[in-house]
Every structure is written in C-alpha cells, then in structure tokens.
Write a protein that holds these residues in place. Sequence first.
Motif, PDB file in Angstrom:
ATOM      1  N   ASP A  32       0.624  -1.375   0.410  1.00  0.00           N
ATOM      2  CA  ASP A  32       0.243  -0.045  -0.142  1.00  0.00           C
ATOM      3  C   ASP A  32       0.805   1.603   0.330  1.00  0.00           C
ATOM      4  O   ASP A  32       0.634   2.498   0.146  1.00  0.00           O
ATOM      5  N   ARG A  33       2.459   0.945  -0.290  1.00  0.00           N
ATOM      6  CA  ARG A  33       2.932   2.145  -0.784  1.00  0.00           C
ATOM      7  C   ARG A  33       3.138   3.089   1.044  1.00  0.00           C
ATOM      8  O   ARG A  33       3.793   3.728   1.017  1.00  0.00           O
ATOM      9  N   ARG A  34       2.884   2.008   1.896  1.00  0.00           N
ATOM     10  CA  ARG A  34       3.733   2.483   3.294  1.00  0.00           C
ATOM     11  C   ARG A  34       4.841   1.612   3.678  1.00  0.00           C
ATOM     12  O   ARG A  34       5.279   0.797   2.948  1.00  0.00           O
ATOM     13  N   TYR A  35       5.215   2.029   5.047  1.00  0.00           N
ATOM     14  CA  TYR A  35       6.568   1.816   5.057  1.00  0.00           C
ATOM     15  C   TYR A  35       6.474   0.954   6.796  1.00  0.00           C
ATOM     16  O   TYR A  35       8.072   1.038   7.254  1.00  0.00           O
ATOM     17  N   LYS A  36       5.348   0.307   7.268  1.00  0.00           N
ATOM     18  CA  LYS A  36       5.409  -0.123   7.941  1.00  0.00           C
ATOM     19  C   LYS A  36       6.006  -1.708   8.507  1.00  0.00           C
ATOM     20  O   LYS A  36       6.855  -1.598   9.239  1.00  0.00           O
ATOM     21  N   GLY A  37       6.399  -2.377   7.668  1.00  0.00           N
ATOM     22  CA  GLY A  37       7.558  -3.529   7.525  1.00  0.00           C
ATOM     23  C   GLY A  37       8.638  -2.927   7.206  1.00  0.00           C
ATOM     24  O   GLY A  37       9.627  -3.938   8.247  1.00  0.00           O
ATOM     25  N   SER A  38       8.836  -1.794   6.802  1.00  0.00           N
ATOM     26  CA  SER A  38      10.448  -1.479   7.750  1.00  0.00           C
ATOM     27  C   SER A  38      10.536  -0.800   8.553  1.00  0.00           C
ATOM     28  O   SER A  38      11.643  -0.826   9.316  1.00  0.00           O
ATOM     29  N   ARG A  39       9.531   0.539   8.977  1.00  0.00           N
ATOM     30  CA  ARG A  39       9.435   0.115  10.877  1.00  0.00           C
ATOM     31  C   ARG A  39      10.053  -0.949  11.649  1.00  0.00           C
ATOM     32  O   ARG A  39      10.834  -1.067  12.731  1.00  0.00           O
ATOM     33  N   LYS A  40       9.620  -2.418  11.348  1.00  0.00           N
ATOM     34  CA  LYS A  40       9.827  -3.111  11.886  1.00  0.00           C
ATOM     35  C   LYS A  40      11.285  -3.488  11.917  1.00  0.00           C
ATOM     36  O   LYS A  40      12.045  -3.763  13.211  1.00  0.00           O
ATOM     37  N   GLU A  41      11.916  -3.496  11.090  1.00  0.00           N
ATOM     38  CA  GLU A  41      13.072  -4.087  10.619  1.00  0.00           C
ATOM     39  C   GLU A  41      13.958  -2.992  11.359  1.00  0.00           C
ATOM     40  O   GLU A  41      15.125  -3.773  11.862  1.00  0.00           O
ATOM     41  N   LEU A  42      13.490  -1.802  11.432  1.00  0.00           N
ATOM     42  CA  LEU A  42      14.753  -0.506  11.888  1.00  0.00           C
ATOM     43  C   LEU A  42      14.103  -1.112  13.418  1.00  0.00           C
ATOM     44  O   LEU A  42      15.390  -1.006  14.338  1.00  0.00           O
ATOM     45  N   ASP A  43      13.403  -0.936  13.850  1.00  0.00           N
ATOM     46  CA  ASP A  43      12.749  -1.345  15.820  1.00  0.00           C
ATOM     47  C   ASP A  43      14.137  -2.781  16.128  1.00  0.00           C
ATOM     48  O   ASP A  43      14.330  -3.143  17.056  1.00  0.00           O
ATOM     49  N   ARG A  44      14.135  -3.479  14.887  1.00  0.00           N
ATOM     50  CA  ARG A  44      14.752  -5.024  15.566  1.00  0.00           C
ATOM     51  C   ARG A  44      16.511  -5.048  14.961  1.00  0.00           C
ATOM     52  O   ARG A  44      17.060  -5.612  16.033  1.00  0.00           O
ATOM     53  N   MET A  45      17.009  -4.314  14.504  1.00  0.00           N
ATOM     54  CA  MET A  45      18.236  -3.378  14.856  1.00  0.00           C
ATOM     55  C   MET A  45      18.691  -2.597  15.352  1.00  0.00           C
ATOM     56  O   MET A  45      19.628  -2.679  16.269  1.00  0.00           O
ATOM     57  N   ILE A  46      17.169  -1.476  15.692  1.00  0.00           N
ATOM     58  CA  ILE A  46      17.698  -1.619  17.328  1.00  0.00           C
ATOM     59  C   ILE A  46      17.753  -2.352  18.909  1.00  0.00           C
ATOM     60  O   ILE A  46      18.704  -2.538  19.220  1.00  0.00           O
ATOM     61  N   SER A  47      17.355  -3.250  19.142  1.00  0.00           N
ATOM     62  CA  SER A  47      16.954  -4.180  19.337  1.00  0.00           C
ATOM     63  C   SER A  47      17.817  -4.922  19.671  1.00  0.00           C
ATOM     64  O   SER A  47      18.654  -5.413  20.871  1.00  0.00           O
ATOM     65  N   ASP A  48      18.111  -5.422  18.917  1.00  0.00           N
ATOM     66  CA  ASP A  48      18.985  -6.728  18.587  1.00  0.00           C
ATOM     67  C   ASP A  48      20.628  -6.000  19.017  1.00  0.00           C
ATOM     68  O   ASP A  48      21.560  -6.697  18.417  1.00  0.00           O
ATOM     69  N   GLY A  49      20.545  -4.861  18.461  1.00  0.00           N
ATOM     70  CA  GLY A  49      21.990  -4.046  19.007  1.00  0.00           C
ATOM     71  C   GLY A  49      22.792  -3.583  17.635  1.00  0.00           C
ATOM     72  O   GLY A  49      24.228  -3.556  17.614  1.00  0.00           O
ATOM     73  N   SER A  50      22.419  -4.436  16.522  1.00  0.00           N
ATOM     74  CA  SER A  50      22.915  -3.561  15.064  1.00  0.00           C
ATOM     75  C   SER A  50      22.901  -1.683  15.024  1.00  0.00           C
ATOM     76  O   SER A  50      24.247  -1.531  13.952  1.00  0.00           O
ATOM     77  N   LEU A  51      22.116  -1.434  15.169  1.00  0.00           N
ATOM     78  CA  LEU A  51      22.630  -0.471  15.985  1.00  0.00           C
ATOM     79  C   LEU A  51      22.561   0.401  17.295  1.00  0.00           C
ATOM     80  O   LEU A  51      22.351  -0.343  18.081  1.00  0.00           O
ATOM     81  N   ARG A  52      23.833   1.235  17.437  1.00  0.00           N
ATOM     82  CA  ARG A  52      23.394   1.850  18.503  1.00  0.00           C
ATOM     83  C   ARG A  52      23.868   3.224  18.934  1.00  0.00           C
ATOM     84  O   ARG A  52      23.627   3.905  17.448  1.00  0.00           O
ATOM     85  N   GLN A  53      22.936   3.869  19.794  1.00  0.00           N
ATOM     86  CA  GLN A  53      22.374   5.313  19.905  1.00  0.00           C
ATOM     87  C   GLN A  53      24.441   5.990  20.899  1.00  0.00           C
ATOM     88  O   GLN A  53      24.596   5.600  21.862  1.00  0.00           O
ATOM     89  N   ASP A  54      24.252   7.446  20.358  1.00  0.00           N
ATOM     90  CA  ASP A  54      25.003   7.949  20.591  1.00  0.00           C
ATOM     91  C   ASP A  54      24.733   9.318  21.703  1.00  0.00           C
ATOM     92  O   ASP A  54      23.291   8.980  21.266  1.00  0.00           O
TER      93      ASP A  54
END
Length: 395
Positions: free
Chosen positions: A56-78
Amino acid sequence: MVIFLPFPGYRPTLKSDERIEDRISPPYDVIGKEYLRMLQDRKNNVTNLTLKPDVDRRYKGSRKELDRMISDGSLRQDPDSFYLYEQVFDDHGVTKTRRGLVGILKTESYEEGNIIPHEETFSKVKEDRLNLLRDMEAHLESIFGIFDGLSPDLDRKVNDSAKLVYRYMDEYGVDHRFHIIDDAEIQKKIVSELKDKKMLIADGHHRYETALNYSLENPGNEKKGYVLATLVAADDEGLVVWPTHRLVDSPNVSAEDAKKMLFQSLRTEEVSEERMVSELNDWMMGLMFKDGKRFLANYEKGSDELWKLDTYVVQEIILKGIYGYDQGRSAVEYEAEFSNVKKMMEEGKHDLAIVLNDPDLSTIWNLSMRGIRTPKKTTFFFPKIWSGFVFYKMS
C-alpha cells in the motif's frame, strides 16, 4: 537564523561478519535496480528501510526492521553528537576533499529567508517520502546544504576533535570517512556560529520539503521539527558541481523541423564532435542529433540573469518551445556523465542530446536569493552524500 544542532544519532554496530559497506548506500534516487537488489540482500542495509515499501506504499514493515536493528544491537545510540563526513575523490585528475558537518536542521518555510531552495521538485516523489517519515518516525537520509562556513579557528578545532568511526572506498574511487564530534564545547560553538548563517539546499529538496510537511503534521512535537542535514562550506575545495545533460525523444518532432526552429531561436554553428567538446566552455550548450550532426549554440536575447542560465534556456526554448515537453509530447532523461551521453548517442538511443557546461554556483546562489528556482536537475553535486552512516530517530 539557522538552527543546527547535535543529536543522539543511531549508527551501525558492525558484527564480526559485517563491513560498513554492508550498511550504507548512495541516496535512494540514484540507485539502479540491479544494485538495489544487491544492497537489499544485505540484511541490515539502509535500503531495506528506505526502499522497501509495503503493497500500500507505506513502510510499516520497514519500521519493524528498524526497531529490530535497534533491539538486537545492530544499531547503537550515541550521546548528543555532530559528525564530520569527509569524501576524498578525483575531479578530472585533481584529488579533492569535501568536508561536511552532519547534524539536525530546524525546518522552516522558505519564506522565512534562511533556508534557500534552488531547484523545482516533483510532488509525486514527496508523497512517497512523506509516507516513509510517517511510518518510520526517523530521518534515514541526509539533505545536503551549503553555508558560509565556520570561522577558521572553530574549523580547526572541529577537524582536530573529530574521531574516525567508519571508512569506505566506493567503486568510483571516492574515499568516505565518517567521524564523530562529541566535544560539548565545540558543539556549542558550532550551534552559535550557524545561527548567523543562511543555507542553500544543494541536494535533497524533496527530503527537506517532505520534512517540513511532516513537521506541520506534528505541531508541538519538537523532535519532528528537524531534518538530518550535512552542511558544506561554500568555499570548501571539494564543492564540485557538474552539469546534468538532457536526452530528448519525441515522435512528434522530426530532426529537420527541430533544427529549423532551433536556428530561429539560437545562434548556432555546426562543428565536429571534437570541436563541440573542446569549445563548449565558450558557448551555452552543445547539441548532438541522432543523425550525427553536432552544433554549438548560444542564446543572446534575454537580458535577465535567468536567461543566462543554460538549463532555463533549454527548458523554455527547446524542451517546451520545440518539443512540447510540458504538454507531454516528448520524453526527457537526465545524465551527468558525458561519456554515457556520448555512448548512448553513438548507439542511436535518443533523438537529441543537449550537453551543458559546469553550473556556476554564484549564479545559482544569486537567483535563489531572489526567490527564483532553477529548472529540475540544474546541478549535480559530486560526490553524492551516502546514507546509512547515522540515523535521526524522532520517537
């Protein structure tokens, strides 16, 4: 007044089997289909966030991927930080370095006179990018701005305090070096000096206007009033601007009719291709027809500075006036590399190629300050600002 701030960026934490090139990419609008498939085969690549819409041209699936990358440590916050993004590259045989400060920029209407656009934009692109922001609540790609630069003393301090965190050499030989600036005192000085500046949007008009619209949808939410931005000083030695050549196709206009109309509007001289290239700087444009004819051309009737801009003359006299582009009677493609233009014309792929000189940044700045936007694709800033080194999360 430009409000440009440090922010607690999210950036890649590389696992043992990852390299920084597994995470980053050129901006979304310059990635070919095959290259995109290759990038998206890499699980944590930024394109899996920016270029993977749902049906539907939205990005809810991508949002789940971003949340996953944060929760599994693939991204760190400075902690609150600015970043220094250096790109070392070859410009026609000369090695240059472009240095950009990365932070978050307060969005505001162009009418305020602090953020200056220079090109027209496509509304369809902005609609897709707005859906991305609504779902992701994060800025994943940076706009590219030009400003007057920092004071020499602060510029030296910024350079000395920057700590290298990523480095990558791309296929075009561009050496990308990404640093963090976490010194609080230097951050305060950067913020202070930027308040007295104006900023010209070099690249990313769609992203800026989308960010502004998003902020207007979220009044009172301070975090959602900012956009990720990379600012380069106007006198930076690596601020290189290339032209974007035009490739025209039209079933409605023959080459002979086009030439007749061109000769009525422009001063032209038929030349060899070698002469067209070697003498282009003395003319406004070069014209390459499918039949092999080559011309140099000037427009000498307009007195306003806008009529001295090659892309405006091309738009008004050739694309609209002769080929009816604004009425849908022709198709136009854009290409920054002359070698690609030459190859395509040798293969007979287009009716006409319009070859342009390097844009004059001072002309573009002066027109922009008068509130005049140049035609789409007037400039091609090289190299492009890559995405994925750092994200600005707004929730």
